[in-house]
Design a protein around this motif. Sequence first.
Motif, PDB file in Angstrom:
ATOM      1  N   GLU A 195     -32.499  23.216 -41.974  1.00  0.00           N
ATOM      2  CA  GLU A 195     -31.868  24.233 -42.607  1.00  0.00           C
ATOM      3  C   GLU A 195     -30.476  23.729 -43.479  1.00  0.00           C
ATOM      4  O   GLU A 195     -29.576  25.699 -43.337  1.00  0.00           O
ATOM      5  CB  GLU A 195     -30.841  24.107 -40.577  1.00  0.00           C
ATOM      6  CG  GLU A 195     -29.948  24.726 -40.533  1.00  0.00           C
ATOM      7  CD  GLU A 195     -29.185  24.369 -38.996  1.00  0.00           C
ATOM      8  OE1 GLU A 195     -28.009  24.323 -39.232  1.00  0.00           O
ATOM      9  OE2 GLU A 195     -29.803  23.583 -38.474  1.00  0.00           O
ATOM     10  N   LEU A 196     -30.219  23.116 -44.002  1.00  0.00           N
ATOM     11  CA  LEU A 196     -29.436  23.081 -44.669  1.00  0.00           C
ATOM     12  C   LEU A 196     -28.840  23.632 -46.187  1.00  0.00           C
ATOM     13  O   LEU A 196     -28.861  25.180 -46.601  1.00  0.00           O
ATOM     14  CB  LEU A 196     -28.149  21.427 -45.444  1.00  0.00           C
ATOM     15  CG  LEU A 196     -27.969  21.106 -44.093  1.00  0.00           C
ATOM     16  CD1 LEU A 196     -27.334  19.644 -44.700  1.00  0.00           C
ATOM     17  CD2 LEU A 196     -26.371  21.631 -43.915  1.00  0.00           C
ATOM     18  N   LYS A 197     -30.803  23.497 -46.918  1.00  0.00           N
ATOM     19  CA  LYS A 197     -31.341  24.830 -47.265  1.00  0.00           C
ATOM     20  C   LYS A 197     -30.761  25.969 -47.465  1.00  0.00           C
ATOM     21  O   LYS A 197     -31.314  26.491 -48.526  1.00  0.00           O
ATOM     22  CB  LYS A 197     -32.689  24.174 -47.864  1.00  0.00           C
ATOM     23  CG  LYS A 197     -32.743  22.478 -48.569  1.00  0.00           C
ATOM     24  CD  LYS A 197     -34.510  22.043 -48.986  1.00  0.00           C
ATOM     25  CE  LYS A 197     -34.468  20.543 -49.204  1.00  0.00           C
ATOM     26  NZ  LYS A 197     -35.306  19.807 -49.703  1.00  0.00           N
ATOM     27  N   ALA A 198     -31.521  26.523 -46.429  1.00  0.00           N
ATOM     28  CA  ALA A 198     -31.511  28.161 -45.998  1.00  0.00           C
ATOM     29  C   ALA A 198     -30.554  28.089 -45.916  1.00  0.00           C
ATOM     30  O   ALA A 198     -29.887  29.718 -46.727  1.00  0.00           O
ATOM     31  CB  ALA A 198     -32.448  28.157 -44.576  1.00  0.00           C
ATOM     32  N   GLN A 199     -29.089  27.933 -45.325  1.00  0.00           N
ATOM     33  CA  GLN A 199     -27.255  27.700 -45.749  1.00  0.00           C
ATOM     34  C   GLN A 199     -27.300  27.959 -47.230  1.00  0.00           C
ATOM     35  O   GLN A 199     -26.487  29.139 -47.269  1.00  0.00           O
ATOM     36  CB  GLN A 199     -26.510  27.203 -44.862  1.00  0.00           C
ATOM     37  CG  GLN A 199     -26.825  27.392 -43.039  1.00  0.00           C
ATOM     38  CD  GLN A 199     -26.282  26.055 -42.685  1.00  0.00           C
ATOM     39  OE1 GLN A 199     -25.318  25.516 -43.297  1.00  0.00           O
ATOM     40  NE2 GLN A 199     -26.284  26.255 -41.107  1.00  0.00           N
ATOM     41  N   LEU A 200     -27.919  27.281 -48.047  1.00  0.00           N
ATOM     42  CA  LEU A 200     -27.078  27.088 -49.345  1.00  0.00           C
ATOM     43  C   LEU A 200     -28.217  28.049 -49.789  1.00  0.00           C
ATOM     44  O   LEU A 200     -27.121  28.570 -51.001  1.00  0.00           O
ATOM     45  CB  LEU A 200     -28.028  25.373 -50.094  1.00  0.00           C
ATOM     46  CG  LEU A 200     -26.867  25.121 -50.840  1.00  0.00           C
ATOM     47  CD1 LEU A 200     -25.918  25.539 -50.714  1.00  0.00           C
ATOM     48  CD2 LEU A 200     -27.608  23.991 -51.607  1.00  0.00           C
ATOM     49  N   GLU A 201     -29.781  28.471 -50.340  1.00  0.00           N
ATOM     50  CA  GLU A 201     -29.750  29.792 -50.348  1.00  0.00           C
ATOM     51  C   GLU A 201     -28.620  31.142 -50.434  1.00  0.00           C
ATOM     52  O   GLU A 201     -28.740  31.650 -50.948  1.00  0.00           O
ATOM     53  CB  GLU A 201     -31.132  30.036 -49.423  1.00  0.00           C
ATOM     54  CG  GLU A 201     -32.286  28.841 -50.865  1.00  0.00           C
ATOM     55  CD  GLU A 201     -33.564  28.846 -50.425  1.00  0.00           C
ATOM     56  OE1 GLU A 201     -34.362  29.965 -49.740  1.00  0.00           O
ATOM     57  OE2 GLU A 201     -34.547  28.107 -50.437  1.00  0.00           O
ATOM     58  N   GLU A 202     -28.487  31.134 -48.607  1.00  0.00           N
ATOM     59  CA  GLU A 202     -27.881  32.608 -48.572  1.00  0.00           C
ATOM     60  C   GLU A 202     -25.769  32.205 -49.558  1.00  0.00           C
ATOM     61  O   GLU A 202     -25.788  33.127 -49.828  1.00  0.00           O
ATOM     62  CB  GLU A 202     -27.169  32.260 -46.963  1.00  0.00           C
ATOM     63  CG  GLU A 202     -26.337  33.764 -46.674  1.00  0.00           C
ATOM     64  CD  GLU A 202     -27.059  35.102 -46.671  1.00  0.00           C
ATOM     65  OE1 GLU A 202     -26.769  36.181 -47.047  1.00  0.00           O
ATOM     66  OE2 GLU A 202     -29.060  34.910 -47.230  1.00  0.00           O
ATOM     67  N   VAL A 203     -25.693  31.896 -50.175  1.00  0.00           N
ATOM     68  CA  VAL A 203     -24.670  30.608 -50.277  1.00  0.00           C
ATOM     69  C   VAL A 203     -25.108  31.562 -52.116  1.00  0.00           C
ATOM     70  O   VAL A 203     -24.329  32.262 -53.274  1.00  0.00           O
ATOM     71  CB  VAL A 203     -24.181  29.957 -50.161  1.00  0.00           C
ATOM     72  CG1 VAL A 203     -23.275  29.616 -51.978  1.00  0.00           C
ATOM     73  CG2 VAL A 203     -23.269  29.526 -48.754  1.00  0.00           C
TER      74      VAL A 203
END
Length: 442
Positions: A183-191
């Motif tokens: 989940e965090l990796k997905a959020q970071l990819e968006e950032v």
Amino acid sequence: MKTTSHMVEKEIDDRAVLVSLITQKQKKNELLAEYSLQELVKLAETAGVQVLETMTQNKEVKDTKWFIGKGKVEELKLLLEELGGNTAIFDQELSGAQVRNLEAALDVKIIDRTQLILDIFAQRAKTREGIIQVELAQLSYLLPRLSGQGKNLSRLGGGIGTRGPGESKLETDRRHIRGRIDELKAQLEEVVRHRTLHRERRKKSGVFQVALVGYTNAGKSTLLKQLTQADVYIEDQLFATLDPTSRTMVLPSGKEIVITDTVGFIQNLPHDLVASFRATLEEANEADLILHVVDSSTEMRNEQMRVVGEVLEQLGAHQKEQITVFNKIDLISREDRDLLSAEGEFMKVSAYAPEDLDRLRVTIEDKLMGDSKEFRIPADKGDVIALMYRIGEVLETDVDGEDMVFKVRVNTEDYVKLAYLLVDYDQSTGKAEFEENEGESN
């Protein structure tokens, strides 16, 4: 109100003995091992820990069960009891089994260098991106060590090792933690996607970007503040600033550029941290010019420069245009200043000397702006003319019939940007026909 006061009191109640193991391999450079331990003291103090004592052990190789020798564990236990310590911090990275064994033998919180650095980052992260990256790094570090973190995670009185995700029941199950990591990796990819869009807009607008990189506490934030007159947080401590800070700087020609202060590097920077903070550190990779800021007042400057070079190589930024800036020369003797040198271009400055800052601005401009070239452009091509003013320094202008003739100082990369707009360019006459832009104007 009493509860809050009590929690704050417990939050600063870490009393620690610091431990370093010097193996046969490390013994070849005892100065480096001593420096690493001194750095650990600074890290602990930065994290709000009361350092009671330091302890070192010379050993051929590390003990797979205890890390240090069994006898040294007994010595450490007695020292902790005598001094009233409740934490042992190790200068090297421990395995989950070693944490578990040491915790059982000593009955105190066990923290290693990596976890201590991650804890400091958890305290300093302020932006959404920084918070995501810290939690991702902490979870990636803790996942293979969960079996050794039982007591640490149950000590919810606060303090190092329990901040950030440490307070959110990490001992549940691995599947839940892996899900959180995804989940965090997905959020970071968006950032990262948003950051990439911003970079592309900057490049299209012709704004130069300069990145300040260097060892933590080298004076990057001070230099940023002095160069840009910006309100930047400055403190004489490790990792005083975590999230990247960008400010506008005006060059002597009047052209504006963006200068970014990146997170400071450190010896043995955790791999999980480098991986998680790649998006932030890539500011250096995307920069047109890197200023490698060095604390010239420390005896370990060569080692610190090596560490920064290694991290830049990991990021693929080591071949970028770079200037080494030896900072804090006001803190050393003239004889020591004369000994300062580095591969490639370098400068010696004090961030508090206006004349040094002026020299640095001129050097940055010379590096970024390049040689002068002549362009003959139809006067009705306003978008191209505007772009030329943004990415280059217009030295002379003239009118020749329906054309504008410009003498512009521009570097090779930005010359290509201008040339990209050309369909036919006659080198002999300098006459250019321009492609009509469709959609968004450059």
